[in-house]
Design a protein around this motif. Sequence first.
Motif, short mmCIF file in Angstrom:
data_model
loop_
_atom_site.label_atom_id
_atom_site.label_comp_id
_atom_site.label_asym_id
_atom_site.label_seq_id
_atom_site.Cartn_x
_atom_site.Cartn_y
_atom_site.Cartn_z
N VAL A 272 0.87 -1.18 0.00
CA VAL A 272 0.00 0.00 0.00
C VAL A 272 0.91 1.23 0.00
CG1 VAL A 272 -1.78 1.29 1.25
CG2 VAL A 272 -1.80 -1.22 1.28
N ALA A 273 0.67 2.14 -0.96
CA ALA A 273 1.46 3.39 -0.99
C ALA A 273 0.68 4.47 -0.25
CB ALA A 273 1.76 3.80 -2.41
N PHE A 274 1.28 4.99 0.80
CA PHE A 274 0.66 6.06 1.60
C PHE A 274 0.89 7.41 0.93
CE2 PHE A 274 -0.21 4.45 6.09
CZ PHE A 274 -0.35 3.14 5.69
N PRO A 275 -0.03 8.36 1.16
CA PRO A 275 0.19 9.69 0.60
C PRO A 275 1.43 10.32 1.23
CG PRO A 275 -1.67 9.68 2.16
CD PRO A 275 -1.25 8.26 1.97
N PRO A 276 2.09 11.27 0.56
CA PRO A 276 1.73 11.83 -0.74
C PRO A 276 2.64 11.39 -1.87
CG PRO A 276 3.11 13.41 0.41
CD PRO A 276 3.14 12.13 1.21
N LEU A 277 3.34 10.23 -1.71
CA LEU A 277 4.22 9.79 -2.79
C LEU A 277 4.05 8.29 -3.04
CD1 LEU A 277 7.61 11.59 -1.92
CD2 LEU A 277 6.05 12.15 -3.78
N PRO A 278 4.12 7.86 -4.31
CA PRO A 278 4.01 6.44 -4.61
C PRO A 278 5.15 5.60 -4.01
CG PRO A 278 3.72 7.76 -6.60
CD PRO A 278 4.20 8.69 -5.52
N SER A 279 6.21 6.25 -3.57
CA SER A 279 7.34 5.52 -2.98
C SER A 279 7.13 5.24 -1.49
CB SER A 279 8.63 6.34 -3.14
OG SER A 279 8.45 7.61 -2.55
N ASN A 280 6.07 5.82 -0.95
CA ASN A 280 5.83 5.74 0.49
C ASN A 280 5.08 4.44 0.82
OD1 ASN A 280 5.95 6.86 2.98
ND2 ASN A 280 4.35 8.39 2.66
N VAL A 281 5.69 3.30 0.50
CA VAL A 281 4.95 2.03 0.56
C VAL A 281 5.18 1.27 1.87
CG1 VAL A 281 4.89 1.69 -1.94
CG2 VAL A 281 6.76 0.72 -0.64
N ARG A 282 4.17 0.53 2.24
CA ARG A 282 4.26 -0.37 3.39
C ARG A 282 3.61 -1.68 3.00
NH1 ARG A 282 2.00 3.22 8.42
NH2 ARG A 282 3.08 5.14 7.82
N GLY A 283 4.09 -2.77 3.56
CA GLY A 283 3.42 -4.04 3.40
C GLY A 283 2.07 -3.96 4.09
N LEU A 284 1.09 -4.71 3.58
CA LEU A 284 -0.27 -4.64 4.11
C LEU A 284 -0.31 -4.90 5.62
CD1 LEU A 284 -3.30 -4.37 3.45
CD2 LEU A 284 -3.33 -6.83 3.03
N ARG A 383 -1.17 7.49 -8.71
CA ARG A 383 -0.57 8.64 -8.00
C ARG A 383 -1.36 8.98 -6.75
NH1 ARG A 383 0.90 11.55 -13.52
NH2 ARG A 383 2.89 10.48 -13.76
N ASN A 384 -0.65 9.32 -5.70
CA ASN A 384 -1.28 9.69 -4.43
C ASN A 384 -0.79 11.04 -3.95
OD1 ASN A 384 1.30 8.87 -4.00
ND2 ASN A 384 0.85 7.44 -2.34
N PHE A 385 -0.46 11.91 -4.92
CA PHE A 385 0.04 13.25 -4.61
C PHE A 385 -1.01 14.04 -3.82
CE2 PHE A 385 2.38 13.16 -8.97
CZ PHE A 385 3.36 12.32 -8.45
N ILE A 386 -0.55 15.12 -3.19
CA ILE A 386 -1.47 16.03 -2.48
C ILE A 386 -2.54 16.52 -3.46
CG2 ILE A 386 -1.63 18.34 -1.42
CD1 ILE A 386 1.24 17.77 -0.31
N GLY A 387 -3.80 16.35 -3.09
CA GLY A 387 -4.89 16.87 -3.91
C GLY A 387 -5.15 16.11 -5.19
N ARG A 388 -4.53 14.96 -5.35
CA ARG A 388 -4.63 14.24 -6.63
C ARG A 388 -6.08 13.90 -6.99
NH1 ARG A 388 -2.09 13.17 -11.51
NH2 ARG A 388 -2.89 11.24 -12.32
N MET A 389 -6.89 13.54 -5.99
CA MET A 389 -8.25 13.10 -6.30
C MET A 389 -9.29 14.11 -5.81
SD MET A 389 -9.71 9.24 -5.72
CE MET A 389 -8.57 8.40 -6.80
N GLY A 390 -8.83 15.32 -5.51
CA GLY A 390 -9.79 16.33 -5.06
C GLY A 390 -9.17 17.36 -4.16
N HIS A 391 -9.81 17.62 -3.03
CA HIS A 391 -9.35 18.68 -2.12
C HIS A 391 -7.91 18.42 -1.67
CE1 HIS A 391 -9.13 21.28 1.39
NE2 HIS A 391 -10.19 21.91 0.91
N PRO A 392 -7.09 19.49 -1.59
CA PRO A 392 -5.70 19.30 -1.15
C PRO A 392 -5.60 18.65 0.24
CG PRO A 392 -6.03 21.54 -1.96
CD PRO A 392 -7.38 20.88 -1.98
N GLY A 393 -6.68 18.72 1.00
CA GLY A 393 -6.67 18.09 2.33
C GLY A 393 -7.17 16.65 2.32
N SER A 394 -7.41 16.08 1.15
CA SER A 394 -7.84 14.68 1.06
C SER A 394 -6.61 13.80 0.83
CB SER A 394 -8.84 14.50 -0.09
OG SER A 394 -8.25 14.83 -1.33
N GLU A 395 -6.81 12.49 0.98
CA GLU A 395 -5.67 11.56 0.86
C GLU A 395 -6.00 10.38 -0.05
OE1 GLU A 395 -3.45 11.94 5.18
OE2 GLU A 395 -4.80 10.27 4.86
#
Lengths: 425, 166
Positions: A272-284, A383-395
């Motif tokens: 799972v890649a955590f916001p705000p970068l696709p490199s910010n990954v963790r195992g499930l 992509r999980n960048f800041i605001g990628r799917m809407g409000h800049p405060g979303s994740e």
Amino acid sequence: MGMTITEKILAEHGGLKEVHPGMLINARVDIALGHDVTAPIAIGEFKKAGGHKVFDRNKIVLVADHFTPNKDIQSAQQVRIMRDFAKEHKISHYFEGGDAGVCHVLLPEQGIALPGDLIIGADSHTCTYGALGSFATGVGSSDLAAAMLTGELWFKVPETMKIVFHGKLNKWVSGKDLILYVIGQIGVDGATYKAMEFTGETLGELTMADRFTMANMVIEAGAKNGIFVPDETTREYVQSRAEREYTFHESDPDANYASILEIDVSKIEPQVAFPPLPSNVRGLSKVGSIKIDQVVIGSCTNGRIEDLRLAAQVLKGKQAAPYVRLIIIPTTPDVYRTAMSEGLFDIFLDAKAIISPPTCGPCLGGHMGILADGERAVATTNRNFIGRMGHPGSEVYLANPAIAAATAVLGRIAGPDELKGVHKI
Amino acid sequence: MKLKGKVWKFGDHVNTDLIIPARYINSSDPAFLAVHCMEDADPDFIKKMCPGDIVVAGENFGCGSSREHAPIALKAAGVACVIARGFARIFYRSSFNMGLPIFESKTLCDLVQEGDEIEVDGDAGVITISGKEAGPIKIEPIPPFMQELVAAGGIMPYLVKKRSRG
């Protein structure tokens, strides 16, 4: 000295016997792609430069897929610019309305993008076609304009980074998890300006869908292109679709690599890649309890029929958790029809999913599922960048379709093994 | 090329969604894009900056989407140039193609403060910070082919010139 598959394709299209990393070459383009966001600027540049005729009306592909079905007046105006241009120049591969799908799924499906091709597209995920054994890279609108006019473009020959996968895949681990794991290892600029060549015995097990997903996301590590050496799986996929001749290339045994990364996939769990970068990954298993508001299953990364089948396996007989919006986007008319005829739509509707027409839509925060401030989504997108799917405060959290589907049911990030009666087929 | 302006500083991995959010790229009008330039990185950027100011950033500036709306927004907002430790490749190409001056400097980002005034001498390949001892700071040389693109005013004028020469 031998050449890599990337170098061979570039040499052939540059009319050269051989090329080396760092060389600047002018190369012939087989396919030049634009869509409703990037093509209008390219068309403007084309006209401004006095362009009257495109180099080849059969080699330009224009797809209305981003803000379509047109979400507002401005989007409609953009599509109109593209449509008028397609009509004027009799562009043979123009896709809109019920013909259109998410371009990076559509082109391989329709046999337009083929092994051995040199493909440029004014979209960063053009690298997807590398899964077929082609050289495919994203460019800006000006580069697309230049290619539409001349049929050529300049390229710096990239160094190649080889990534070798060994071992057997764990349950619920797919191409998405492998590429997220790699990006997590090397970082979002870990492959900047480079080619990423995927190889190793594990890849033989992977479907074309998994390979497309992996090549699709090499841009998230900054790569110029991602590439697979074509094999029987590739041949099976392209032979019934190809609209013209194609070529299989492979890397020479003595080809030169800038680096080699060996990965034992048996150690990889779903990622799972955590916001705000696709490199910010963790195992499930290390995700913890993260409540979510929306799940999106779709996009050029994971919106193919194989992805929808996987989601359906997990969702069968279950429902999205209260207050969770589950949005499923079959990416092309063909994927849509297949999903419908296989009965997947019944499973999705029973699960309280919304089934969207083919579109890029929410992946880039365009429309069809925008997030409010503070909302969280799990998406099978890229992509999980800041605001990628809407409000800049979303994740946005990135995951594979099985994880996304299980997450929708449980209302928090989770895997299918937490659900009763779900077995991987 | 000589440029002088006030510095606005940003970090690493400034992606094109931050430079121009997707909710605005249903338009390709430079004036409209300029109003929303850098909005999700700093909502007040466009109110605070003046034409001629300079954006300084860390690694991988312009990563993510290929949208040329990003360099267009920066240029239309009046940003004189972008100086970063490194650029993502599509943004790098597009900037040269459409005429936004960009420079690579490995050290400037660490030496400069927001609000400093700097002078960029593109021909000599150096940057100086007004009123500071540090400097001159070296800029990575622009490859010869890219210099030709800059001299022509971008990829399309370059091609037109090349074709007219036959």
